[in-house]
Scaffold this motif. Structure first.
Motif, PDB file in Angstrom:
ATOM      1  N   ARG A  53      -0.213  -3.836  28.284  1.00 40.65           N
ATOM      2  CA  ARG A  53       0.851  -3.477  27.347  1.00 40.65           C
ATOM      3  C   ARG A  53       0.578  -2.037  26.931  1.00 40.65           C
ATOM      4  O   ARG A  53      -0.456  -1.742  26.347  1.00 40.65           O
ATOM      5  CB  ARG A  53       0.802  -4.401  26.133  1.00 40.65           C
ATOM      6  N   ILE A  54       1.540  -1.129  27.239  1.00 47.05           N
ATOM      7  CA  ILE A  54       1.382   0.274  26.861  1.00 47.05           C
ATOM      8  C   ILE A  54       2.006   0.461  25.482  1.00 47.05           C
ATOM      9  O   ILE A  54       3.159   0.108  25.253  1.00 47.05           O
ATOM     10  CB  ILE A  54       2.062   1.210  27.887  1.00 47.05           C
ATOM     11  N   THR A  55       1.208   1.001  24.559  1.00 46.79           N
ATOM     12  CA  THR A  55       1.642   1.153  23.178  1.00 46.79           C
ATOM     13  C   THR A  55       1.228   2.523  22.656  1.00 46.79           C
ATOM     14  O   THR A  55       0.212   3.076  23.077  1.00 46.79           O
ATOM     15  CB  THR A  55       1.004   0.059  22.293  1.00 46.79           C
ATOM     16  N   PHE A  56       2.024   3.050  21.731  1.00 50.55           N
ATOM     17  CA  PHE A  56       1.682   4.310  21.074  1.00 50.55           C
ATOM     18  C   PHE A  56       1.148   4.011  19.676  1.00 50.55           C
ATOM     19  O   PHE A  56       1.738   3.220  18.943  1.00 50.55           O
ATOM     20  CB  PHE A  56       2.910   5.225  20.957  1.00 50.55           C
ATOM     21  N   PHE A  57       0.047   4.646  19.323  1.00 51.25           N
ATOM     22  CA  PHE A  57      -0.538   4.507  17.994  1.00 51.25           C
ATOM     23  C   PHE A  57      -0.796   5.887  17.431  1.00 51.25           C
ATOM     24  O   PHE A  57      -1.272   6.765  18.146  1.00 51.25           O
ATOM     25  CB  PHE A  57      -1.875   3.744  18.044  1.00 51.25           C
ATOM     26  N   GLU A  58      -0.499   6.063  16.148  1.00 51.52           N
ATOM     27  CA  GLU A  58      -0.807   7.338  15.500  1.00 51.52           C
ATOM     28  C   GLU A  58      -2.309   7.556  15.448  1.00 51.52           C
ATOM     29  O   GLU A  58      -2.786   8.667  15.591  1.00 51.52           O
ATOM     30  CB  GLU A  58      -0.230   7.377  14.087  1.00 51.52           C
ATOM     31  N   ASN A  59      -3.055   6.478  15.215  1.00 56.86           N
ATOM     32  CA  ASN A  59      -4.503   6.574  15.114  1.00 56.86           C
ATOM     33  C   ASN A  59      -5.090   5.434  15.955  1.00 56.86           C
ATOM     34  O   ASN A  59      -5.062   4.273  15.549  1.00 56.86           O
ATOM     35  CB  ASN A  59      -4.950   6.477  13.654  1.00 56.86           C
ATOM     36  N   THR A  60      -5.622   5.762  17.108  1.00 59.24           N
ATOM     37  CA  THR A  60      -6.123   4.728  18.026  1.00 59.24           C
ATOM     38  C   THR A  60      -7.359   4.022  17.486  1.00 59.24           C
ATOM     39  O   THR A  60      -7.578   2.856  17.781  1.00 59.24           O
ATOM     40  CB  THR A  60      -6.433   5.325  19.419  1.00 59.24           C
ATOM     41  N   THR A  61      -8.162   4.708  16.673  1.00 59.55           N
ATOM     42  CA  THR A  61      -9.354   4.083  16.105  1.00 59.55           C
ATOM     43  C   THR A  61      -8.965   2.959  15.147  1.00 59.55           C
ATOM     44  O   THR A  61      -9.473   1.838  15.239  1.00 59.55           O
ATOM     45  CB  THR A  61     -10.213   5.135  15.372  1.00 59.55           C
ATOM     46  N   ILE A  62      -8.043   3.262  14.238  1.00 61.47           N
ATOM     47  CA  ILE A  62      -7.581   2.243  13.297  1.00 61.47           C
ATOM     48  C   ILE A  62      -6.873   1.124  14.055  1.00 61.47           C
ATOM     49  O   ILE A  62      -7.073  -0.057  13.758  1.00 61.47           O
ATOM     50  CB  ILE A  62      -6.665   2.863  12.212  1.00 61.47           C
ATOM     51  N   ALA A  63      -6.093   1.475  15.059  1.00 57.79           N
ATOM     52  CA  ALA A  63      -5.379   0.464  15.857  1.00 57.79           C
ATOM     53  C   ALA A  63      -6.351  -0.485  16.539  1.00 57.79           C
ATOM     54  O   ALA A  63      -6.136  -1.700  16.567  1.00 57.79           O
ATOM     55  CB  ALA A  63      -4.487   1.143  16.892  1.00 57.79           C
ATOM     56  N   THR A  64      -7.437   0.037  17.089  1.00 59.72           N
ATOM     57  CA  THR A  64      -8.426  -0.802  17.764  1.00 59.72           C
ATOM     58  C   THR A  64      -9.001  -1.834  16.806  1.00 59.72           C
ATOM     59  O   THR A  64      -9.108  -3.018  17.131  1.00 59.72           O
ATOM     60  CB  THR A  64      -9.566   0.069  18.352  1.00 59.72           C
ATOM     61  N   LEU A  85     -13.754   3.075   9.644  1.00 57.48           N
ATOM     62  CA  LEU A  85     -12.506   3.088   8.878  1.00 57.48           C
ATOM     63  C   LEU A  85     -12.581   4.034   7.680  1.00 57.48           C
ATOM     64  O   LEU A  85     -11.618   4.747   7.387  1.00 57.48           O
ATOM     65  CB  LEU A  85     -12.158   1.678   8.392  1.00 57.48           C
ATOM     66  N   LYS A  86     -13.721   4.038   6.972  1.00 55.07           N
ATOM     67  CA  LYS A  86     -13.892   4.953   5.835  1.00 55.07           C
ATOM     68  C   LYS A  86     -13.669   6.389   6.285  1.00 55.07           C
ATOM     69  O   LYS A  86     -12.964   7.165   5.643  1.00 55.07           O
ATOM     70  CB  LYS A  86     -15.294   4.814   5.227  1.00 55.07           C
ATOM     71  N   GLU A  87     -14.257   6.727   7.409  1.00 54.32           N
ATOM     72  CA  GLU A  87     -14.120   8.081   7.955  1.00 54.32           C
ATOM     73  C   GLU A  87     -12.656   8.377   8.315  1.00 54.32           C
ATOM     74  O   GLU A  87     -12.137   9.446   8.000  1.00 54.32           O
ATOM     75  CB  GLU A  87     -15.011   8.210   9.198  1.00 54.32           C
ATOM     76  N   GLU A  88     -11.988   7.423   8.940  1.00 54.70           N
ATOM     77  CA  GLU A  88     -10.583   7.625   9.345  1.00 54.70           C
ATOM     78  C   GLU A  88      -9.667   7.714   8.132  1.00 54.70           C
ATOM     79  O   GLU A  88      -8.802   8.576   8.067  1.00 54.70           O
ATOM     80  CB  GLU A  88     -10.117   6.507  10.275  1.00 54.70           C
ATOM     81  N   TYR A  89      -9.839   6.814   7.159  1.00 50.01           N
ATOM     82  CA  TYR A  89      -8.986   6.823   5.965  1.00 50.01           C
ATOM     83  C   TYR A  89      -9.207   8.078   5.131  1.00 50.01           C
ATOM     84  O   TYR A  89      -8.302   8.578   4.483  1.00 50.01           O
ATOM     85  CB  TYR A  89      -9.219   5.578   5.110  1.00 50.01           C
ATOM     86  N   THR A  90     -10.432   8.588   5.114  1.00 48.44           N
ATOM     87  CA  THR A  90     -10.745   9.786   4.349  1.00 48.44           C
ATOM     88  C   THR A  90      -9.944  10.983   4.873  1.00 48.44           C
ATOM     89  O   THR A  90      -9.592  11.880   4.114  1.00 48.44           O
ATOM     90  CB  THR A  90     -12.260  10.077   4.396  1.00 48.44           C
ATOM     91  N   LYS A  91      -9.613  10.980   6.143  1.00 42.25           N
ATOM     92  CA  LYS A  91      -8.814  12.068   6.727  1.00 42.25           C
ATOM     93  C   LYS A  91      -7.432  12.152   6.093  1.00 42.25           C
ATOM     94  O   LYS A  91      -6.805  13.202   6.102  1.00 42.25           O
ATOM     95  CB  LYS A  91      -8.667  11.871   8.243  1.00 42.25           C
TER      96      LYS A  91
END
Length: 169
Positions: A53-64, A85-91
């Motif tokens: 399934r090919i999908t687009f995600f704004e943030n692949t780390t959070i999506a994973t 997640l802390k690192e990604e959300y902090t962005k």
């Protein structure tokens, strides 16, 4: 995630018996977002192609992490996900003072967001992060069932946290 050979063998047996029940989720550039274990099992079984399934995600780390929400995770895996997640959300947190009428978003909201995403109470997540910070080897003992999260936290609290606060008096 931890490399669990028994779970991989069970997955291979399931694929042989039932086929691939859930397609692997990938990006347009063919980066696997969800289905790493399924892909490994298929590869070991000799498959050369599979449904994706090919999908687009704004943030692949959070999506994973979101796509692996249903999965049983050890406490060590939860801590690793929380740190990512802390690192990604902090962005997403704005720097500087909020504009007039704007709400300030800071660290406490970030940890709350992380705990909600991981479906773990904020208190438990904070305890796990303290354990990881002071005595990370205790996480292995928690994963093995040798000590509870609360028991490990009390060890850390008595050894590191209480002595710090007593010095502040």
């Amino acid at each position: 995630y931890d490399n669990n050979q028994l779970a991989l063998e069970e997955l291979k047996d399931s694929i042989e018996e039932n086929g691939l029940l859930e397609p692997i989720t990938i990006t347009k550039s063919k980066m696997v977002i969800s289905g790493h274990r399924r892909l490994e099992a298929l590869t070991q079984l000799g498959y050369e192609t599979c449904e994706c399934r090919i999908t687009f995600f704004e943030n692949t780390t959070i999506a994973t992490i979101e796509l692996n929400r249903y999965r049983f995770k050890t406490e060590s895996e939860i801590v690793r996900e929380a740190e990512v997640l802390k690192e990604e959300y902090t962005k997403f947190i704005k720097k500087g003072r909020p504009l007039k009428g704007e709400e300030k978003v800071g660290k406490s909201e970030t940890i709350t967001d992380v705990s909600k995403t991981l479906n773990v109470s904020t208190t438990k997540l904070k305890k796990l992060l303290s354990i990881k910070n002071y005595e990370p080897e205790l996480l292995k003992k928690i994963d093995l069932g040798l000590v509870s999260v609360e028991g490990a936290y009390q060890i850390v609290r008595k050894k590191y946290i209480i002595p710090k606060t007593m010095g502040d008096e």
